[in-house]
Design a protein around this motif. Structure first.
Motif, PDB file in Angstrom:
ATOM      1  N   VAL A  12      75.917  12.219  52.295  1.00  0.00           N
ATOM      2  CA  VAL A  12      75.776  13.616  52.735  1.00  0.00           C
ATOM      3  C   VAL A  12      74.333  14.039  52.532  1.00  0.00           C
ATOM      4  CG1 VAL A  12      76.520  16.001  52.394  1.00  0.00           C
ATOM      5  CG2 VAL A  12      78.176  14.134  52.162  1.00  0.00           C
ATOM      6  N   LEU A  13      73.672  14.415  53.616  1.00  0.00           N
ATOM      7  CA  LEU A  13      72.291  14.889  53.579  1.00  0.00           C
ATOM      8  C   LEU A  13      72.246  16.364  53.969  1.00  0.00           C
ATOM      9  CD1 LEU A  13      70.581  11.893  55.415  1.00  0.00           C
ATOM     10  CD2 LEU A  13      70.814  12.234  52.952  1.00  0.00           C
ATOM     11  N   SER A  14      71.419  17.165  53.306  1.00  0.00           N
ATOM     12  CA  SER A  14      71.350  18.599  53.610  1.00  0.00           C
ATOM     13  C   SER A  14      69.909  19.076  53.520  1.00  0.00           C
ATOM     14  CB  SER A  14      72.223  19.408  52.652  1.00  0.00           C
ATOM     15  OG  SER A  14      71.773  19.273  51.318  1.00  0.00           O
ATOM     16  N   ALA A  15      69.614  20.132  54.286  1.00  0.00           N
ATOM     17  CA  ALA A  15      68.276  20.733  54.269  1.00  0.00           C
ATOM     18  C   ALA A  15      68.401  22.216  54.572  1.00  0.00           C
ATOM     19  CB  ALA A  15      67.362  20.054  55.289  1.00  0.00           C
ATOM     20  N   ASN A  16      67.680  23.017  53.824  1.00  0.00           N
ATOM     21  CA  ASN A  16      67.649  24.486  54.023  1.00  0.00           C
ATOM     22  C   ASN A  16      66.223  24.959  53.727  1.00  0.00           C
ATOM     23  OD1 ASN A  16      70.003  27.130  53.061  1.00  0.00           O
ATOM     24  ND2 ASN A  16      68.308  27.159  54.475  1.00  0.00           N
ATOM     25  N   PRO A  17      65.255  24.672  54.625  1.00  0.00           N
ATOM     26  CA  PRO A  17      63.833  24.934  54.331  1.00  0.00           C
ATOM     27  C   PRO A  17      63.553  26.411  54.101  1.00  0.00           C
ATOM     28  CG  PRO A  17      64.098  23.589  56.309  1.00  0.00           C
ATOM     29  CD  PRO A  17      65.438  24.124  55.972  1.00  0.00           C
ATOM     30  N   ARG A  18      62.378  26.662  53.485  1.00  0.00           N
ATOM     31  CA  ARG A  18      61.932  28.035  53.322  1.00  0.00           C
ATOM     32  C   ARG A  18      61.738  28.661  54.700  1.00  0.00           C
ATOM     33  NH1 ARG A  18      58.525  26.014  49.025  1.00  0.00           N
ATOM     34  NH2 ARG A  18      56.708  26.008  50.396  1.00  0.00           N
ATOM     35  N   GLY A  19      62.038  29.959  54.803  1.00  0.00           N
ATOM     36  CA  GLY A  19      61.896  30.663  56.071  1.00  0.00           C
ATOM     37  C   GLY A  19      63.132  30.600  56.938  1.00  0.00           C
ATOM     38  N   THR A  20      64.173  29.810  56.532  1.00  0.00           N
ATOM     39  CA  THR A  20      65.442  29.777  57.264  1.00  0.00           C
ATOM     40  C   THR A  20      66.495  30.518  56.463  1.00  0.00           C
ATOM     41  OG1 THR A  20      66.107  27.680  56.236  1.00  0.00           O
ATOM     42  CG2 THR A  20      64.843  27.556  58.282  1.00  0.00           C
ATOM     43  N   ARG A  21      67.542  30.959  57.160  1.00  0.00           N
ATOM     44  CA  ARG A  21      68.589  31.725  56.491  1.00  0.00           C
ATOM     45  C   ARG A  21      69.326  30.839  55.487  1.00  0.00           C
ATOM     46  NH1 ARG A  21      73.762  32.618  56.720  1.00  0.00           N
ATOM     47  NH2 ARG A  21      74.111  31.147  58.407  1.00  0.00           N
ATOM     48  N   ARG A  24      75.438  27.944  52.703  1.00  0.00           N
ATOM     49  CA  ARG A  24      76.281  27.594  51.548  1.00  0.00           C
ATOM     50  C   ARG A  24      76.422  26.073  51.457  1.00  0.00           C
ATOM     51  NH1 ARG A  24      80.999  31.286  53.634  1.00  0.00           N
ATOM     52  NH2 ARG A  24      82.286  30.073  52.191  1.00  0.00           N
ATOM     53  N   LEU A  25      75.302  25.390  51.398  1.00  0.00           N
ATOM     54  CA  LEU A  25      75.322  23.927  51.433  1.00  0.00           C
ATOM     55  C   LEU A  25      75.918  23.339  50.163  1.00  0.00           C
ATOM     56  CD1 LEU A  25      71.824  23.244  53.033  1.00  0.00           C
ATOM     57  CD2 LEU A  25      74.036  23.558  54.157  1.00  0.00           C
ATOM     58  N   ASP A  26      75.603  23.949  48.998  1.00  0.00           N
ATOM     59  CA  ASP A  26      76.163  23.439  47.741  1.00  0.00           C
ATOM     60  C   ASP A  26      77.681  23.496  47.772  1.00  0.00           C
ATOM     61  OD1 ASP A  26      73.664  22.975  46.759  1.00  0.00           O
ATOM     62  OD2 ASP A  26      73.546  24.841  45.620  1.00  0.00           O
ATOM     63  N   GLU A  31      82.891  20.765  48.148  1.00  0.00           N
ATOM     64  CA  GLU A  31      84.227  20.647  48.744  1.00  0.00           C
ATOM     65  C   GLU A  31      84.482  19.225  49.249  1.00  0.00           C
ATOM     66  OE1 GLU A  31      86.647  22.648  48.784  1.00  0.00           O
ATOM     67  OE2 GLU A  31      85.831  24.610  48.282  1.00  0.00           O
ATOM     68  N   ILE A  32      83.463  18.608  49.872  1.00  0.00           N
ATOM     69  CA  ILE A  32      83.629  17.231  50.373  1.00  0.00           C
ATOM     70  C   ILE A  32      83.893  16.276  49.212  1.00  0.00           C
ATOM     71  CG2 ILE A  32      82.459  15.317  51.505  1.00  0.00           C
ATOM     72  CD1 ILE A  32      80.940  17.399  53.185  1.00  0.00           C
ATOM     73  N   GLU A  33      83.066  16.374  48.174  1.00  0.00           N
ATOM     74  CA  GLU A  33      83.193  15.450  47.040  1.00  0.00           C
ATOM     75  C   GLU A  33      84.524  15.638  46.319  1.00  0.00           C
ATOM     76  OE1 GLU A  33      80.613  13.907  43.182  1.00  0.00           O
ATOM     77  OE2 GLU A  33      80.121  15.818  44.134  1.00  0.00           O
ATOM     78  N   GLN A  34      84.916  16.883  46.062  1.00  0.00           N
ATOM     79  CA  GLN A  34      86.179  17.135  45.356  1.00  0.00           C
ATOM     80  C   GLN A  34      87.373  16.701  46.197  1.00  0.00           C
ATOM     81  OE1 GLN A  34      86.097  21.273  44.254  1.00  0.00           O
ATOM     82  NE2 GLN A  34      84.646  20.940  42.575  1.00  0.00           N
ATOM     83  N   GLY A  35      87.294  16.896  47.535  1.00  0.00           N
ATOM     84  CA  GLY A  35      88.390  16.453  48.400  1.00  0.00           C
ATOM     85  C   GLY A  35      88.577  14.947  48.356  1.00  0.00           C
ATOM     86  N   PHE A 149      85.714  22.882  58.633  1.00  0.00           N
ATOM     87  CA  PHE A 149      85.771  21.620  59.379  1.00  0.00           C
ATOM     88  C   PHE A 149      85.537  20.433  58.447  1.00  0.00           C
ATOM     89  CE2 PHE A 149      83.750  18.122  61.622  1.00  0.00           C
ATOM     90  CZ  PHE A 149      84.695  17.860  62.601  1.00  0.00           C
ATOM     91  N   ALA A 150      84.528  20.527  57.577  1.00  0.00           N
ATOM     92  CA  ALA A 150      84.230  19.424  56.663  1.00  0.00           C
ATOM     93  C   ALA A 150      85.410  19.139  55.743  1.00  0.00           C
ATOM     94  CB  ALA A 150      82.982  19.753  55.843  1.00  0.00           C
ATOM     95  N   VAL A 151      86.071  20.209  55.241  1.00  0.00           N
ATOM     96  CA  VAL A 151      87.227  20.024  54.359  1.00  0.00           C
ATOM     97  C   VAL A 151      88.331  19.255  55.076  1.00  0.00           C
ATOM     98  CG1 VAL A 151      89.103  21.238  53.189  1.00  0.00           C
ATOM     99  CG2 VAL A 151      86.745  22.021  52.901  1.00  0.00           C
ATOM    100  N   GLY A 152      88.698  19.713  56.306  1.00  0.00           N
ATOM    101  CA  GLY A 152      89.767  19.043  57.044  1.00  0.00           C
ATOM    102  C   GLY A 152      89.419  17.612  57.405  1.00  0.00           C
ATOM    103  N   PHE A 153      88.184  17.387  57.863  1.00  0.00           N
ATOM    104  CA  PHE A 153      87.769  16.053  58.302  1.00  0.00           C
ATOM    105  C   PHE A 153      87.839  15.046  57.153  1.00  0.00           C
ATOM    106  CE2 PHE A 153      84.500  12.817  59.085  1.00  0.00           C
ATOM    107  CZ  PHE A 153      84.833  12.386  60.357  1.00  0.00           C
ATOM    108  N   TYR A 154      87.273  15.387  55.993  1.00  0.00           N
ATOM    109  CA  TYR A 154      87.219  14.418  54.892  1.00  0.00           C
ATOM    110  C   TYR A 154      88.533  14.339  54.126  1.00  0.00           C
ATOM    111  CZ  TYR A 154      82.321  13.803  55.917  1.00  0.00           C
ATOM    112  OH  TYR A 154      81.146  13.499  56.538  1.00  0.00           O
ATOM    113  N   ASP A 155      89.364  15.394  54.172  1.00  0.00           N
ATOM    114  CA  ASP A 155      90.716  15.271  53.619  1.00  0.00           C
ATOM    115  C   ASP A 155      91.505  14.214  54.385  1.00  0.00           C
ATOM    116  OD1 ASP A 155      90.280  17.108  51.675  1.00  0.00           O
ATOM    117  OD2 ASP A 155      91.472  18.719  52.567  1.00  0.00           O
ATOM    118  N   ALA A 156      91.347  14.209  55.711  1.00  0.00           N
ATOM    119  CA  ALA A 156      92.062  13.221  56.526  1.00  0.00           C
ATOM    120  C   ALA A 156      91.520  11.814  56.287  1.00  0.00           C
ATOM    121  CB  ALA A 156      91.953  13.595  58.006  1.00  0.00           C
ATOM    122  N   LEU A 157      90.189  11.671  56.241  1.00  0.00           N
ATOM    123  CA  LEU A 157      89.624  10.346  55.952  1.00  0.00           C
ATOM    124  C   LEU A 157      90.113   9.842  54.596  1.00  0.00           C
ATOM    125  CD1 LEU A 157      85.872  10.437  57.069  1.00  0.00           C
ATOM    126  CD2 LEU A 157      87.786   9.301  58.194  1.00  0.00           C
ATOM    127  N   GLY A 158      90.149  10.740  53.595  1.00  0.00           N
ATOM    128  CA  GLY A 158      90.595  10.350  52.264  1.00  0.00           C
ATOM    129  C   GLY A 158      92.052   9.947  52.218  1.00  0.00           C
TER     130      GLY A 158
END
Length: 746
Positions: A12-21, A24-26, A31-35, A149-158
């Motif tokens: 899982v890669l994430s980016a939220n540079p300065r100057g962007t809104r 809730r990436l954390d 949620e992905i890891e706990q699922g 979407f991420a919760v549903g997708f990785y719950d199914a993969l798991g």
């Protein structure tokens, strides 16, 4: 973990540079890891993540972790690319062609890529030329929908399901949450797009409030202003007619969606065809709402007349019904009301928090005052009252605090006072007789007919004068036309040598008491009305005549007190430190004992004698000048007087003689310890004697203290400042200095 079970790594890669809104990436990563951790196939997956990802971090992470599934969370901009970070945390765009080229190198390793960012459909299609499964977003997607979407997708993969099932479950989870973005995620398969010329044109939409984009992609003109009527297949035209019927108010309800899904199946339309019709029909409403929300964000609600007129043109152009316009305005009114309520609640909570903080501050200050001693004297009570008012607290606010802190102190104080009173009653008569005897002895000493003869010796000492200087600097401005002027002050200390007469009293065991001759004269007692930080207790100024006498060169030291009294009550131990924690009666007893031992009449100074000796012929607030510094006295240097500087706060007494003497040769006359005087307390000088004698009232148990101490503000150390306490009180800064009224040999 079984040796036969293949382990897939999810990166899982994430980016939220300065100057962007902020996103809730954390939360999404958590949620992905706990699922995955709770899934029944958890042993089949290894979870890795990286945040604040730069463009060159992508290939490094792939090389480091060998993932089979890559998930990106962040911002997308459509054709311009996905948003990563550069070396200083700013935006760095990576386009579809660059991403496709990178993933082509890892095509044999990577099975699936999820691009959870706005308008990432463009990049997904490009990457799908090389990777079996790629999921991208057809338009802007909000934080809430992206996380669902991420919760549903990785719950199914798991749970062991394949990518296509997992994709469908992710979309259903968005819809189950009541978020109208379940059609935004799209799945692209390599087998469907191999060799295809990829269309990278984004679909025009109105973004959700929490959209994961940094630049809103404007729809092409042909999408909103068709020039030629379209010829559609009959089944699509029939489906469009029903969609237009349901969407007449700008909204398709859940029931209407069920009917349209059924009609779609009957007409054998694909999901993409049905979705395209819906988006085209709803697009004018979304465009209107987008423009409406943009103007509300710029102007606030309600909108100004010009903005309303512009929106009316847009409504007429798209033939949007007033019913939808009313719904949009009602929602805006509701949001504005909630915003105002939130602001009011925030102000209320802030005020409440400030009030509670002020209560805690008052409680801390009261606790600090109580630790220093109880009961609180008038000076401390006035200080607490001023502090309470500065915090904006009423008497009702502080009453519970005072009741809680003062009640046990008062109970203990009353118990102690009862015991003290019992003992005092036993000794009261004896004290009064002793006091009368002392007064008679003092009167005898004032009679010139039989003076005691004292042999004196000269001694030299260092004294100091403090001068405040004002420094004016002129600096030329540009071209020399005008000058800037600035002023500042500095305190200069001039040290010199003085000379006086003294004698030493032998107290035994090598301990001596040095007494300095104070010449007779007259002076103005009290402070002038223009003296800084004075009080009415110091008024009125009046002329007092003083006869010659001898006064202790230093406050009585612990070594001297031990030699006479056989004990040392001091808190700060040191034989050359001034004795403290001395009651007025203890000081009087010391004078009686040393008088009996030496044959001379020692006593406490009268208040007039003390101030006369302190001033040593000066009329300034301090004997060395208009202000004070910690180079010349021991006091709380965190505070200043007049133009004086801040200095050190030693938080204890210092050895006597550590600072220069006044011009009479007396040391430590300002600060270090309070010094008891003979006099009873009177609130001003109305009716005070003018011959230097003590002003006493036998029924008044309050006695005078002079000179300030190590823990007091500089203004309290002034020559004219007066303080009073009950004669039975003692503290870690209560000391004394003695005088003897005897004639010396000529």
């Amino acid at each position: 973990m079984s040796a036969e079970t293949p382990v897939k790594t999810i990166l899982v890669l994430s980016a939220n540079p300065r100057g962007t809104r902020p996103l809730r990436l954390d939360e999404e990563i958590r949620e992905i890891e706990q699922g995955l951790q709770r899934s029944k196939k958890r042993e089949s997956f290894a979870f890795k993540s990286g945040q604040a990802v730069r463009d060159f971090d992508i290939h490094r992470s792939i090389l480091d972790h060998d993932p089979q599934i890559i998930h990106f969370s962040g911002h997308g901009t459509g054709e311009q690319g996905l948003v990563f970070e550069d070396n200083i945390g700013q935006q760095k765009l990576v386009d579809a062609e660059a991403l496709a080229g990178l993933f082509e190198l890892f095509a044999l390793q990577i099975e699936c890529v999820v691009l959870n960012a706005c308008y990432s459909k463009i990049q997904a299609k490009a990457i799908a030329q090389h990777i079996d499964y790629v999921i991208g977003m057809s338009k802007e997607i909000g934080d809430a929908a992206a996380i669902k979407f991420a919760v549903g997708f990785y719950d199914a993969l798991g749970a062991g399901r394949d990518v296509e099932f997992s994709y469908k479950l992710g979309c259903r989870v968005i819809r189950m949450a009541g978020i109208p973005e379940h059609l935004t995620p799209q799945l692209f398969r390599k087998k469907d797009y191999s060799g295809e010329n990829i269309d990278t044109t984004p679909l025009p939409t109105s973004p959700p409030q929490d959209a994961r984009n940094t630049t809103v992609i404007s729809p092409p003109a042909s999408a909103t202003t068709p020039l030629v009527p379209r010829q559609e297949e009959p089944n699509i035209a029939q489906y469009r007619q029903k969609v237009e019927e349901f969407a007449s108010d700008g909204v398709i309800s859940d029931i209407e969606s069920l009917i349209l899904n059924h009609l779609q199946n009957q007409l054998r339309l694909t999901d993409e065809q049905a979705r395209g019709v819906r988006e085209e029909v709803l697009e004018p409403y979304e465009i209107y709402k987008q423009q409406f929300e943009k103007k509300v964000a710029e102007q606030g609600y309600p909108l100004r007349e010009k903005a309303q007129a512009e929106l009316k043109k847009l409504q007429n152009y798209y033939k949007i019904k007033d019913e939808y316009i009313n719904l949009v305005n009602q929602e805006a009114e509701k949001q504005e009301a909630e915003k105002l309520r939130g602001q009011e609640e925030s102000r209320r909570i802030q005020a409440q928090q400030e009030h509670e903080n002020n209560l805690r501050r008052y409680e801390q200050e009261l606790s600090k005052a109580l630790k220093a001693g109880y009961p609180l004297n008038e000076f401390v009570r006035n200080g607490l009252k001023n502090f309470q008012q500065s915090l904006g607290l009423t008497n009702e606010d502080v009453a519970p605090i005072e009741q809680r802190l003062l009640a046990p102190k008062q109970t203990e104080y009353e118990r102690q006072q009862q015991e003290v009173e019992r003992l005092r009653q036993q000794k009261l008569e004896q004290q009064r007789l002793e006091y009368q005897r002392q007064q008679a002895e003092l009167q005898r000493q004032r009679e010139p007919k039989s003076p005691s003869i004292i042999q004196t010796q000269p001694f030299e000492f260092e004294t100091a004068t403090l001068t405040v200087k004002t420094i004016t600097e002129k600096r030329p401005r540009l071209f020399g036309f005008l000058e800037d002027t600035s002023t500042s002050t500095s305190c200069d200390i001039t040290r010199s040598r003085g000379r006086a007469e003294s004698f030493k009293e032998d107290l035994g065991n090598g301990v001596f008491l040095e007494m300095v001759e104070i010449p007779g004269g007259s002076f103005l007692m009290g402070s002038p009305e223009n003296e800084l930080e004075r009080s009415d207790y110091e008024s009125p100024q009046h002329k007092v005549n003083i006869k010659p006498f001898f006064m202790g060169k230093f406050p009585v030291t612990q070594e001297q007190y031990q030699a006479i009294m056989g004990e040392n009550p001091s808190h700060f131990q040191g034989k050359n430190k001034p004795v403290e924690r001395v009651r007025w009666d203890n000081a009087v007893d010391f004078c009686g004992r040393i008088s009996k031992r030496t044959g001379k009449t020692y006593r406490l100074p009268s208040e007039a004698e003390w101030e006369y000796a302190c001033r040593a012929g000066t009329r300034t607030p301090f004997h060395f000048g208009e202000t004070i510094t910690t180079d010349l006295a021991n006091y709380d240097g965190n505070y200043t007087y007049g133009s004086g500087p801040k200095g050190k706060y030693l938080e204890q007494t210092t050895d006597v003689g550590s600072f220069p003497a006044n011009t009479f040769g007396l040391y430590d006359i300002h600060g270090n310890v309070w010094e008891w005087c003979q006099d009873s307390w009177h609130k001003n000088y109305q009716g005070a004697p003018n011959n230097g004698s003590a002003w006493n009232d036998n029924e008044n148990n309050y006695r005078l203290l002079r000179g300030g101490s190590w823990r007091h503000l500089p203004r309290i150390c002034r020559s004219a400042f007066r303080a009073w306490y009950e004669r039975g009180n003692s503290d870690v800064n209560f000391g004394f200095r003695v005088v003897v009224a005897c004639s010396r040999a000529s």
